[in-house]
Design a protein around this motif. Sequence first.
Motif, PDB file in Angstrom:
ATOM      1  N   GLN A  45       0.912  -1.079  -0.170  1.00 12.44           N
ATOM      2  CA  GLN A  45      -0.079   0.056  -0.012  1.00 12.44           C
ATOM      3  C   GLN A  45       0.846   1.260  -0.155  1.00 12.44           C
ATOM      4  N   ASP A  46       0.238   2.416  -0.581  1.00 15.68           N
ATOM      5  CA  ASP A  46       0.933   3.807  -0.466  1.00 15.68           C
ATOM      6  C   ASP A  46       1.225   4.154   0.915  1.00 15.68           C
ATOM      7  N   ARG A  47       0.235   4.063   1.731  1.00 15.43           N
ATOM      8  CA  ARG A  47       0.412   4.406   3.149  1.00 15.43           C
ATOM      9  C   ARG A  47       1.408   3.850   3.955  1.00 15.43           C
TER      10      ARG A  47
END
Length: 248
Positions: A124-126
């Motif tokens: 995920q980006d986060r």
Amino acid sequence: MRLLLAEDDQLLGDGLRAGLRALGFQVDWVRDGVAAERELLNQTYTAAILDLGLPRVDGIDVLQSLRNRGVATPVLVLTARDGVPQRIQALDIGADDYVVKPVDLHELAARLRALVRRSHGQAQDRLSSNGVDLQPASREVWADGEAVKLSSREFSLLHVLMLRPGRVLTREQLENHLYGWGEEVGSNTIEVHVHHLRRKLGSHRIRTVRGVGYAFAASTPAPAPESAPAEAAAELGADTGSMPLSAS
């Protein structure tokens, strides 16, 4: 995030460098294949943007040489060559993404973030670790659910560390990730940024390994035995002595 941009078109290169810098990237720009290969062999970059139609040495040859030499820097090909055979060739040689000009700047930035995320095994980006959440796209940070305001350099430093939780990075490695060509770096600049991050996030989240460097602690260390206060302070990276209040 420090990028190498290899693009011979003056107008496009100027625009990409300025636009990506405005989005929080550090960008070094070269204009031919020889310079691109030299920099990627000798400098540390988070990723590279590579045009194929470069003078002196073609981008395909640069990419092939880099992969043959074991250089694993993620490479996004940005080119006017839109044929399927060219795309297949570049991807098979070792390109991580292939984008045909023209491209929207924000899409390019998103592709770069995705490329870097994949290169570090992130789904995920986060990024989330030890009570800290970091969102690269919006450049926001939360600690224990509370928003934390960071400077651009502080955010970049935290991002580099959180991409490699538990891994120790030297001061030189951190400087190479944060600063591009021509930017002056003070002798204690990284220490100052770390000091500010500890003040805002909690000292237990960034660990010092004496004589080596810094690491983002993937979990909060257990309390040290009372019989070994000195060792516990060293392991947690406790600040000692006076510390300057600002850094470039």
